[in-house]
Design a protein around this motif. Structure first.
Motif, PDB file in Angstrom:
ATOM      1  N   SER A   1      10.048   7.533   6.722  1.00  0.00           N
ATOM      2  CA  SER A   1      10.789   8.504   7.525  1.00  0.00           C
ATOM      3  C   SER A   1      10.208   9.891   7.313  1.00  0.00           C
ATOM      4  N   GLY A   2      10.530  10.787   8.222  1.00  0.00           N
ATOM      5  CA  GLY A   2      10.011  12.141   8.142  1.00  0.00           C
ATOM      6  C   GLY A   2      10.660  13.043   9.171  1.00  0.00           C
ATOM      7  N   THR A   3       9.924  14.098   9.553  1.00  0.00           N
ATOM      8  CA  THR A   3      10.447  15.114  10.476  1.00  0.00           C
ATOM      9  C   THR A   3       9.375  15.480  11.491  1.00  0.00           C
ATOM     10  N   CYS A   4       9.801  15.746  12.715  1.00  0.00           N
ATOM     11  CA  CYS A   4       8.908  16.197  13.781  1.00  0.00           C
ATOM     12  C   CYS A   4       9.309  17.597  14.217  1.00  0.00           C
ATOM     13  N   TRP A   5       8.316  18.489  14.329  1.00  0.00           N
ATOM     14  CA  TRP A   5       8.520  19.815  14.914  1.00  0.00           C
ATOM     15  C   TRP A   5       7.638  19.910  16.159  1.00  0.00           C
ATOM     16  N   TRP A   6       8.250  20.186  17.300  1.00  0.00           N
ATOM     17  CA  TRP A   6       7.515  20.278  18.573  1.00  0.00           C
ATOM     18  C   TRP A   6       7.664  21.704  19.096  1.00  0.00           C
ATOM     19  N   SER A   7       6.552  22.433  19.082  1.00  0.00           N
ATOM     20  CA  SER A   7       6.568  23.850  19.469  1.00  0.00           C
ATOM     21  C   SER A   7       5.987  24.008  20.870  1.00  0.00           C
ATOM     22  N   PHE A   8       6.728  24.755  21.733  1.00  0.00           N
ATOM     23  CA  PHE A   8       6.284  25.061  23.089  1.00  0.00           C
ATOM     24  C   PHE A   8       5.939  26.546  23.145  1.00  0.00           C
ATOM     25  N   SER A   9       4.683  26.865  23.482  1.00  0.00           N
ATOM     26  CA  SER A   9       4.231  28.252  23.549  1.00  0.00           C
ATOM     27  C   SER A   9       4.034  28.640  25.013  1.00  0.00           C
ATOM     28  N   GLY A  10       4.723  29.697  25.450  1.00  0.00           N
ATOM     29  CA  GLY A  10       4.578  30.179  26.811  1.00  0.00           C
ATOM     30  C   GLY A  10       5.770  29.917  27.696  1.00  0.00           C
ATOM     31  N   LEU A  11       6.794  29.285  27.180  1.00  0.00           N
ATOM     32  CA  LEU A  11       7.986  29.049  27.983  1.00  0.00           C
ATOM     33  C   LEU A  11       8.875  30.288  28.061  1.00  0.00           C
ATOM     34  N   ARG A  12       8.877  31.110  26.995  1.00  0.00           N
ATOM     35  CA  ARG A  12       9.771  32.276  26.939  1.00  0.00           C
ATOM     36  C   ARG A  12       8.972  33.522  26.582  1.00  0.00           C
ATOM     37  N   ARG A  13       9.475  34.662  27.102  1.00  0.00           N
ATOM     38  CA  ARG A  13       8.846  35.939  26.787  1.00  0.00           C
ATOM     39  C   ARG A  13       8.961  36.245  25.302  1.00  0.00           C
ATOM     40  N   GLU A  14      10.075  35.811  24.675  1.00  0.00           N
ATOM     41  CA  GLU A  14      10.307  36.162  23.278  1.00  0.00           C
ATOM     42  C   GLU A  14       9.388  35.430  22.302  1.00  0.00           C
ATOM     43  N   GLY A  15       8.812  34.346  22.728  1.00  0.00           N
ATOM     44  CA  GLY A  15       7.943  33.602  21.816  1.00  0.00           C
ATOM     45  C   GLY A  15       8.136  32.109  21.956  1.00  0.00           C
ATOM     46  N   ASN A  16       7.761  31.423  20.875  1.00  0.00           N
ATOM     47  CA  ASN A  16       7.773  29.969  20.925  1.00  0.00           C
ATOM     48  C   ASN A  16       9.189  29.405  20.935  1.00  0.00           C
ATOM     49  N   LEU A  17       9.279  28.233  21.506  1.00  0.00           N
ATOM     50  CA  LEU A  17      10.499  27.444  21.456  1.00  0.00           C
ATOM     51  C   LEU A  17      10.184  26.194  20.652  1.00  0.00           C
ATOM     52  N   VAL A  18      10.969  25.909  19.619  1.00  0.00           N
ATOM     53  CA  VAL A  18      10.676  24.806  18.709  1.00  0.00           C
ATOM     54  C   VAL A  18      11.839  23.825  18.713  1.00  0.00           C
ATOM     55  N   ALA A  19      11.541  22.586  19.069  1.00  0.00           N
ATOM     56  CA  ALA A  19      12.519  21.510  18.960  1.00  0.00           C
ATOM     57  C   ALA A  19      12.144  20.653  17.757  1.00  0.00           C
ATOM     58  N   SER A  20      13.115  20.197  17.011  1.00  0.00           N
ATOM     59  CA  SER A  20      12.826  19.417  15.806  1.00  0.00           C
ATOM     60  C   SER A  20      13.859  18.315  15.634  1.00  0.00           C
ATOM     61  N   GLY A  21      13.504  17.363  14.795  1.00  0.00           N
ATOM     62  CA  GLY A  21      14.411  16.264  14.511  1.00  0.00           C
ATOM     63  C   GLY A  21      13.755  15.226  13.626  1.00  0.00           C
TER      64      GLY A  21
END
Length: 591
Positions: free
Chosen positions: A555-575
């Motif tokens: 088992s472990g963890t996933c971090w999925w970072s989206f760059s360019g969706l928002r002006r403020e910076g990255n959006l990171v989904a994790s689980g």
């Protein structure tokens, strides 16, 4: 002493041995057998590959009674006159030279006692018959039964170091108060009379394979000072890499126990020569605090430990299949013998078991851990922004499936789809290969498995890791890819939307091409921009994970970072994620 009885039947043992194919050889040991003139009782520690007629035919005997000292749960053993009157069911199986129709045993399992009359009655050593039995060894097992007025006694075989002689009392010391009455041995030189019972004097000794008649005050399953399990040894089969051996001190007092590795006796047992370097071991009872594996550099003693009375020593053995020579067909046997010895407890006991394995039929480099195809099941359940201090729970759970491949050189790839397909060889066996990227299986191949991931871009079906480390406890793999605005898998592309496609933030002015910050005003940018994805997988294989102790589910963890969706910076989904190896093939066809 804890009472544990063992259910077994010589009939079942013989039937199982008869069912073995002649070529199914195992690692053999040699046991010396000596018959004095007249009546003899011999403890057989190995299971010869030959049938009973081939084993007993050269002996100077007309018949042999065979029985298993571990099989009498609801029966008695031999009565004082060697008969079986009063037994619930007869434990005796016979081999008869003159009357084959009376023969009820076809093979000789390890751990049985053979009662026979040596017809060579020449005086002195000239009447003694000696031979060697070569077969698969097994650790001793004996079930004891309460003596009834000395009329029903237990036939107990001694497993002693070769060439050593030990006082019976020293060997039986661990049996304690359960041993009752005098010790007796089989004797007599009149074939027409039943075997006589001869007293064992205080200065008498016993050697390997000898049998005594011993009384007992209560039932038990005491097999000697050392109880080794599994009694049939360690079998790695064609693909296992990890097995456990246990040695328990049943001797009633502390003793030093040693383990040694020996070559198999019969050369044909190992069509692939066994090298000790293929084997490693560690103390399983201290593995949590000391996970170090110890290499075996040669044959002979390799480990020892002082055990208190009743203490069990568990050892893990790892087989380094990656070091097995490549290019061998499946099923080529190799292995050795493992022997546990009582070093200072006075019993001189030994317990030998086989260590056996077979080749997997695949090149070791293609199957070595952690190489192969892994499947990550991910559940993204939190969202984090670049400016947020803590991730926020998502409105739902997004479940993803990500195929991951590791090759023999350690390269890690994220795959949009992968196919396992096999082509039959001349013998009809399917040889499987993995296909990904632009590669397609041959038209003649049989497709066995296809795994796709809907969240990965079809434009870049193979994403090589920008960073991967599987060598430390915490393993990390990072992948980067970009989804273009006009890509077929862009989540922001709506080619059929009448008012939204290709417009500025005001949804009316056509937007220029290119990823420019001035192209939008609001917090959410239009669909004319590409999105960079960074996927990081982190998992813990735990201490000691290796090619001989593979962890194929973690088992472990996933971090999925989206760059360019928002002006403020990255959006990171994790689980969380669960990672499982579904194929050990390290080779993959990409084009």
């Amino acid at each position: 002493m804890k009472l544990v009885t063992r259910h077994s039947s010589l009939v079942v043992l013989c039937a199982a041995l008869c069912a073995l194919a002649p070529e199914a050889r195992a690692q053999c040991a040699a046991q010396g057998i000596s018959l004095k003139p007249g009546w003899n009782a011999v403890y057989v520690e190995v299971s010869p590959e030959a049938d009973a007629t081939a084993v007993f035919g050269p002996w100077p005997v007309d018949s042999v009674g065979v029985y298993d000292p571990a099989s009498f749960l609801a029966t008695r053993q031999f009565s004082s006159d060697g008969g079986s009157d009063g037994l619930v069911s007869s434990p005796i199986f016979m081999w008869n030279r003159e009357y084959p129709e009376a023969t009820s045993v076809t093979r000789v399992p390890a751990g049985v006692v053979c009662l026979c009359f040596n017809t060579n009655l020449a005086s002195g050593a000239e009447g003694t018959f000696s031979t060697n039995l070569v077969g698969v060894p097994a650790a001793p097992r004996t079930t004891w039964h309460r003596s009834e007025g000395g009329e029903v006694l237990n036939y107990f075989g001694f497993s002693v170091r070769p060439g050593a002689a030990v006082a019976p009392g020293a060997y039986l010391a661990g049996f304690g108060d359960l041993a009752g009455g005098s010790l007796l041995r089989i004797g007599g030189k009149r074939r027409e009379d039943p075997p006589s019972r001869l007293p064992v004097y205080s200065n008498d000794t016993v050697a390997d394979g000898e049998v005594l008649l011993v009384g007992a005050t209560a039932p038990s399953d005491w097999s000697g000072a050392l109880y080794v399990s599994p009694m049939d040894g360690l079998d790695f089969g064609t693909n296992a890499t990890l097995r456990t051996l246990a040695v328990r001190n049943d001797g009633g007092a502390p003793r030093m126990v040693s383990l040694k590795l020996d070559r198999a006796v019969a050369e044909l047992d190992n069509r692939l020569p066994f090298g000790p370097a293929l084997l490693v071991w560690r103390d399983a009872d201290v593995a949590r605090t000391n996970a170090a594996w110890h290499a075996l550099e040669g044959f002979g003693a390799f480990a020892s430990k002082r055990l208190a009375a009743g203490e069990t020593w568990r050892l893990q053995f790892g087989l380094d299949r990656a070091s097995v020579p490549a290019g061998l067909v499946q099923g080529v046997p190799f292995g050795a013998l493992l022997t546990a010895l009582d070093d200072d407890g006075g019993s001189q006991m030994k317990a030998t078991v086989p260590l056996r394995a077979e080749t997997s039929g695949a090149d070791a480099a293609r199957t070595a851990w952690p190489s192969g195809l892994w499947i990550a099941d991910v559940a993204l359940d939190t969202v984090d922004f670049a400016s947020a201090e803590n991730p926020a729970p998502a409105g739902g759970v997004l479940k993803l499936r990500l195929p991951l491949h590791v090759d023999a050189e350690g390269r890690v790839r994220l795959l949009q789809r992968v196919v396992a397909a096999g082509e039959a060889d001349a013998a009809g066996n399917l040889a499987y290969r993995l296909y990904a990227g632009e590669a397609e299986p041959p038209a003649t191949a049989s497709q066995a498995l296809r795994i796709s991931s809907a969240v990965l871009p079809t434009e870049t079906p193979v994403v090589e890791a920008t960073f991967a480390d599987f060598s430390s406890e915490i393993c990390i793999a990072t992948f980067e890819f970009e989804v273009a605005a006009d890509g077929a898998t862009s989540l922001l592309r709506h080619p059929y939307h009448p008012q939204h496609d290709g417009l500025r933030w005001d949804f009316s002015t056509p937007a220029p091409s290119g990823d420019f910050i001035d192209n939008y005003k609001g917090e959410v940018k239009p669909e004319t921009f590409s999105v960079k994805n960074t996927v990081m997988l982190s998992f813990d294989f735990g201490e000691g994970a290796s090619r001989w102790d593979p962890q194929d589910a973690v088992s472990g963890t996933c971090w999925w970072s989206f760059s360019g969706l928002r002006r403020e910076g990255n959006l990171v989904a994790s689980g969380p994620l669960s990672l499982k190896r579904v194929s050990a093939l390290s080779e993959i066809v990409l084009e």
